[in-house]
Design a protein around this motif. Sequence first.
Motif, PDB file in Angstrom:
ATOM      1  N   ARG A  19      95.713  17.912 -10.164  1.00 50.81           N
ATOM      2  CA  ARG A  19      96.130  18.164 -11.547  1.00 50.81           C
ATOM      3  C   ARG A  19      97.642  17.998 -11.616  1.00 50.81           C
ATOM      4  O   ARG A  19      98.391  18.826 -11.102  1.00 50.81           O
ATOM      5  CB  ARG A  19      95.739  19.571 -11.989  1.00 50.81           C
ATOM      6  N   ALA A  20      98.075  16.920 -12.227  1.00 51.24           N
ATOM      7  CA  ALA A  20      99.489  16.652 -12.434  1.00 51.24           C
ATOM      8  C   ALA A  20      99.652  16.352 -13.926  1.00 51.24           C
ATOM      9  O   ALA A  20      99.548  15.202 -14.353  1.00 51.24           O
ATOM     10  CB  ALA A  20      99.958  15.492 -11.571  1.00 51.24           C
ATOM     11  N   GLU A  21      99.834  17.409 -14.687  1.00 50.32           N
ATOM     12  CA  GLU A  21      99.865  17.318 -16.145  1.00 50.32           C
ATOM     13  C   GLU A  21     101.064  16.514 -16.620  1.00 50.32           C
ATOM     14  O   GLU A  21     102.158  16.716 -16.102  1.00 50.32           O
ATOM     15  CB  GLU A  21      99.924  18.738 -16.718  1.00 50.32           C
ATOM     16  N   PRO A  22     100.891  15.618 -17.564  1.00 53.75           N
ATOM     17  CA  PRO A  22      99.685  15.174 -18.258  1.00 53.75           C
ATOM     18  C   PRO A  22      99.188  13.812 -17.781  1.00 53.75           C
ATOM     19  O   PRO A  22      98.605  13.055 -18.561  1.00 53.75           O
ATOM     20  CB  PRO A  22     100.153  15.080 -19.704  1.00 53.75           C
ATOM     21  N   HIS A  23      99.387  13.484 -16.508  1.00 55.44           N
ATOM     22  CA  HIS A  23      99.098  12.118 -16.063  1.00 55.44           C
ATOM     23  C   HIS A  23      97.940  11.941 -15.092  1.00 55.44           C
ATOM     24  O   HIS A  23      97.405  10.846 -14.991  1.00 55.44           O
ATOM     25  CB  HIS A  23     100.362  11.497 -15.454  1.00 55.44           C
ATOM     26  N   ARG A  24      97.579  12.978 -14.348  1.00 60.89           N
ATOM     27  CA  ARG A  24      96.539  12.820 -13.326  1.00 60.89           C
ATOM     28  C   ARG A  24      95.600  14.004 -13.309  1.00 60.89           C
ATOM     29  O   ARG A  24      96.035  15.148 -13.407  1.00 60.89           O
ATOM     30  CB  ARG A  24      97.147  12.757 -11.927  1.00 60.89           C
ATOM     31  N   VAL A  64      94.226   5.114 -20.518  1.00 60.25           N
ATOM     32  CA  VAL A  64      93.407   6.048 -19.753  1.00 60.25           C
ATOM     33  C   VAL A  64      92.493   5.251 -18.829  1.00 60.25           C
ATOM     34  O   VAL A  64      91.770   4.352 -19.280  1.00 60.25           O
ATOM     35  CB  VAL A  64      92.546   6.941 -20.681  1.00 60.25           C
ATOM     36  N   VAL A  65      92.537   5.588 -17.547  1.00 63.24           N
ATOM     37  CA  VAL A  65      91.641   5.000 -16.552  1.00 63.24           C
ATOM     38  C   VAL A  65      90.812   6.136 -15.971  1.00 63.24           C
ATOM     39  O   VAL A  65      91.361   7.166 -15.569  1.00 63.24           O
ATOM     40  CB  VAL A  65      92.415   4.302 -15.406  1.00 63.24           C
ATOM     41  N   SER A  66      89.520   5.956 -15.941  1.00 64.32           N
ATOM     42  CA  SER A  66      88.619   6.916 -15.307  1.00 64.32           C
ATOM     43  C   SER A  66      87.832   6.178 -14.235  1.00 64.32           C
ATOM     44  O   SER A  66      87.284   5.103 -14.498  1.00 64.32           O
ATOM     45  CB  SER A  66      87.661   7.513 -16.341  1.00 64.32           C
ATOM     46  N   GLU A  67      87.792   6.750 -13.033  1.00 65.25           N
ATOM     47  CA  GLU A  67      87.023   6.159 -11.943  1.00 65.25           C
ATOM     48  C   GLU A  67      86.164   7.232 -11.289  1.00 65.25           C
ATOM     49  O   GLU A  67      86.597   8.375 -11.148  1.00 65.25           O
ATOM     50  CB  GLU A  67      87.939   5.523 -10.899  1.00 65.25           C
ATOM     51  N   LEU A  87      93.542   8.819 -14.725  1.00 65.80           N
ATOM     52  CA  LEU A  87      94.945   8.419 -14.721  1.00 65.80           C
ATOM     53  C   LEU A  87      95.340   8.132 -16.158  1.00 65.80           C
ATOM     54  O   LEU A  87      94.712   7.315 -16.833  1.00 65.80           O
ATOM     55  CB  LEU A  87      95.117   7.167 -13.850  1.00 65.80           C
ATOM     56  N   LEU A  88      96.362   8.838 -16.655  1.00 67.11           N
ATOM     57  CA  LEU A  88      96.822   8.686 -18.033  1.00 67.11           C
ATOM     58  C   LEU A  88      98.274   8.214 -17.995  1.00 67.11           C
ATOM     59  O   LEU A  88      99.156   8.939 -17.516  1.00 67.11           O
ATOM     60  CB  LEU A  88      96.721  10.016 -18.780  1.00 67.11           C
ATOM     61  N   THR A  89      98.508   7.009 -18.479  1.00 65.13           N
ATOM     62  CA  THR A  89      99.833   6.402 -18.430  1.00 65.13           C
ATOM     63  C   THR A  89     100.313   6.128 -19.850  1.00 65.13           C
ATOM     64  O   THR A  89      99.606   5.501 -20.645  1.00 65.13           O
ATOM     65  CB  THR A  89      99.772   5.071 -17.637  1.00 65.13           C
ATOM     66  N   GLU A  90     101.518   6.586 -20.137  1.00 65.02           N
ATOM     67  CA  GLU A  90     102.082   6.348 -21.462  1.00 65.02           C
ATOM     68  C   GLU A  90     102.375   4.860 -21.633  1.00 65.02           C
ATOM     69  O   GLU A  90     102.946   4.217 -20.745  1.00 65.02           O
ATOM     70  CB  GLU A  90     103.361   7.160 -21.646  1.00 65.02           C
ATOM     71  N   VAL A  91     101.929   4.311 -22.770  1.00 62.01           N
ATOM     72  CA  VAL A  91     102.190   2.916 -23.132  1.00 62.01           C
ATOM     73  C   VAL A  91     102.674   2.909 -24.576  1.00 62.01           C
ATOM     74  O   VAL A  91     102.598   3.928 -25.266  1.00 62.01           O
ATOM     75  CB  VAL A  91     100.914   2.040 -22.979  1.00 62.01           C
ATOM     76  N   ALA A  92     103.177   1.766 -25.022  1.00 62.00           N
ATOM     77  CA  ALA A  92     103.627   1.655 -26.415  1.00 62.00           C
ATOM     78  C   ALA A  92     102.473   2.031 -27.343  1.00 62.00           C
ATOM     79  O   ALA A  92     101.389   1.470 -27.262  1.00 62.00           O
ATOM     80  CB  ALA A  92     104.103   0.239 -26.699  1.00 62.00           C
ATOM     81  N   GLY A  93     102.695   3.017 -28.169  1.00 60.26           N
ATOM     82  CA  GLY A  93     101.691   3.424 -29.142  1.00 60.26           C
ATOM     83  C   GLY A  93     100.628   4.371 -28.631  1.00 60.26           C
ATOM     84  O   GLY A  93      99.684   4.674 -29.345  1.00 60.26           O
ATOM     85  N   GLY A  94     100.758   4.852 -27.398  1.00 56.68           N
ATOM     86  CA  GLY A  94      99.744   5.795 -26.939  1.00 56.68           C
ATOM     87  C   GLY A  94      99.637   5.958 -25.439  1.00 56.68           C
ATOM     88  O   GLY A  94     100.639   6.015 -24.735  1.00 56.68           O
ATOM     89  N   ALA A 135      87.814  -0.697  -2.135  1.00 56.72           N
ATOM     90  CA  ALA A 135      89.063  -0.157  -2.658  1.00 56.72           C
ATOM     91  C   ALA A 135      89.761  -1.162  -3.568  1.00 56.72           C
ATOM     92  O   ALA A 135      90.497  -0.775  -4.469  1.00 56.72           O
ATOM     93  CB  ALA A 135      89.977   0.254  -1.511  1.00 56.72           C
ATOM     94  N   SER A 136      89.505  -2.453  -3.384  1.00 60.64           N
ATOM     95  CA  SER A 136      90.141  -3.452  -4.243  1.00 60.64           C
ATOM     96  C   SER A 136      89.633  -3.359  -5.683  1.00 60.64           C
ATOM     97  O   SER A 136      90.267  -3.876  -6.597  1.00 60.64           O
ATOM     98  CB  SER A 136      89.898  -4.861  -3.697  1.00 60.64           C
ATOM     99  N   ASP A 137      88.496  -2.677  -5.902  1.00 57.71           N
ATOM    100  CA  ASP A 137      87.969  -2.489  -7.250  1.00 57.71           C
ATOM    101  C   ASP A 137      88.656  -1.343  -7.986  1.00 57.71           C
ATOM    102  O   ASP A 137      88.503  -1.196  -9.189  1.00 57.71           O
ATOM    103  CB  ASP A 137      86.465  -2.181  -7.192  1.00 57.71           C
ATOM    104  N   SER A 138      89.384  -0.518  -7.267  1.00 57.12           N
ATOM    105  CA  SER A 138      89.999   0.685  -7.819  1.00 57.12           C
ATOM    106  C   SER A 138      91.408   0.411  -8.325  1.00 57.12           C
ATOM    107  O   SER A 138      92.108  -0.464  -7.813  1.00 57.12           O
ATOM    108  CB  SER A 138      90.050   1.759  -6.724  1.00 57.12           C
ATOM    109  N   HIS A 139      91.830   1.184  -9.327  1.00 55.45           N
ATOM    110  CA  HIS A 139      93.203   1.113  -9.810  1.00 55.45           C
ATOM    111  C   HIS A 139      94.124   1.542  -8.664  1.00 55.45           C
ATOM    112  O   HIS A 139      93.861   2.540  -7.993  1.00 55.45           O
ATOM    113  CB  HIS A 139      93.383   2.044 -11.017  1.00 55.45           C
TER     114      HIS A 139
END
Length: 158
Positions: A84-89, A116-119, A106-113, A4-8
């Motif tokens: 499904r938690a649009e538009p983040h999960r 995206v994390v996929s596991e 997991l889609l997290t808003e950051v500066a400029g975009g 689990a320590s390898d996961s976001h």
Amino acid sequence: MHGASDSHPDIHWPSGFSPDHAHSFCQAQVVVHAPPATAFGLLTDVARWPQWAAGVTESRPGALEGTFRVRFHEQAFEVFLGERAEPHRLGWSVVGAGVQVYQAWLLTEVAGGTHVVSENVVRGPAARALDVRSPQWARRLHALWLAQLKRLSESTAG
């Protein structure tokens, strides 16, 4: 072995599908220069997957709401929407060809975009065998999927 320590830390795993229970685990990340809704829309447009998701040659709705069928490298898979938690999960369970998979996005808003994390957690004899023969297969596949998602998201947003 993966853990689990390898996961976001913000990925939600269903019971029995954490990296602690994986025969194969993979994580890939990318920053997409588009809003989360753009990338989320591409991920949820299952009918378009064969156009950009490497290895997917067919995708169609399943018999029940929240399910679909996918042909991936000539193997048939049943997919069940888990989160499904649009538009983040997003998360889905995949069953077929000697494997059980849970793929989380997991889609997290950051500066400029969007960051995206996929596991992927994969269980089953086929996953074990493939992880031993080619331990980098999942990383390469995820990197390709994320590169395509980035390209399409950015061209759609532009």
